[in-house]
Scaffold this motif. Sequence first.
Motif, PDB file in Angstrom:
ATOM      1  N   UNK A  66       0.871  -1.111   0.111  1.00  0.00           N
ATOM      2  CA  UNK A  66       0.157  -0.056   0.115  1.00  0.00           C
ATOM      3  C   UNK A  66       0.826   1.337   0.156  1.00  0.00           C
ATOM      4  N   UNK A  67       2.061   1.279   0.611  1.00  0.00           N
ATOM      5  CA  UNK A  67       3.059   2.401   0.570  1.00  0.00           C
ATOM      6  C   UNK A  67       3.351   2.751  -0.678  1.00  0.00           C
ATOM      7  N   UNK A  68       3.547   1.534  -1.535  1.00  0.00           N
ATOM      8  CA  UNK A  68       4.032   1.804  -2.974  1.00  0.00           C
ATOM      9  C   UNK A  68       2.943   2.262  -3.711  1.00  0.00           C
ATOM     10  N   UNK A  69       1.722   1.760  -3.565  1.00  0.00           N
ATOM     11  CA  UNK A  69       0.477   2.200  -4.323  1.00  0.00           C
ATOM     12  C   UNK A  69       0.317   3.629  -3.754  1.00  0.00           C
ATOM     13  N   UNK A  70       0.189   4.019  -2.733  1.00  0.00           N
ATOM     14  CA  UNK A  70      -0.090   5.176  -2.205  1.00  0.00           C
ATOM     15  C   UNK A  70       1.092   6.256  -2.844  1.00  0.00           C
ATOM     16  N   UNK A  71       2.060   5.784  -2.973  1.00  0.00           N
ATOM     17  CA  UNK A  71       3.185   6.499  -3.653  1.00  0.00           C
ATOM     18  C   UNK A  71       2.888   7.091  -4.928  1.00  0.00           C
ATOM     19  N   UNK A  72       2.539   5.958  -5.598  1.00  0.00           N
ATOM     20  CA  UNK A  72       2.349   6.130  -6.948  1.00  0.00           C
ATOM     21  C   UNK A  72       1.293   7.059  -7.178  1.00  0.00           C
ATOM     22  N   UNK A  73       0.007   6.862  -6.433  1.00  0.00           N
ATOM     23  CA  UNK A  73      -1.276   7.767  -6.763  1.00  0.00           C
ATOM     24  C   UNK A  73      -0.908   9.260  -6.303  1.00  0.00           C
ATOM     25  N   UNK A  74       0.050   9.424  -5.076  1.00  0.00           N
ATOM     26  CA  UNK A  74       0.230  10.658  -4.725  1.00  0.00           C
ATOM     27  C   UNK A  74       1.300  11.523  -5.875  1.00  0.00           C
ATOM     28  N   UNK A  75       1.962  10.610  -6.314  1.00  0.00           N
ATOM     29  CA  UNK A  75       2.953  11.351  -7.526  1.00  0.00           C
ATOM     30  C   UNK A  75       2.004  11.804  -8.690  1.00  0.00           C
TER      31      UNK A  75
END
Length: 142
Positions: A66-75
């Motif tokens: 989820x950290x990686x997923x949220x990072x992509x969505x935030x970027x």
Amino acid sequence: MSEPDQRLYFLLQRAAHRLRTAVDRRCLAVAGVTTAQVGALFAVQDRPGATQQELAGELGLRESAVTALVGRLTMAGLLSKQAHPSQHRAVVLELTDAGADALRAARPEIDRFNAQLRELLGEDGFVRTAEALHRLAYDWEA
């Protein structure tokens, strides 16, 4: 005539992969997001201010994923992260206007996909399958 394959777990895995691949293509074409990203965006829309830990629980994923997923969505500007008011290491997630736009763009494809499944399974079969999958996903203990 041979009997249909009854290896249910194998068939579920294969069907899930084919469906995810097809719907990912559709969602990427119309909204620029994958089905995994759509799922995360819907979860945040449904629970504004959720933490990444809560999102992980909702999606059934490890926190690192989820950290990686949220990072992509935030970027991509689809989610925003803010410091949690009382948990110093946590962040709260909010859907941005662009995230809401992506969900609006993806919705017709999701609706079309569900309509295709309803046609394939029939209304009763669709409802029964959804109920069984829900029990498997949330209630069943192996």
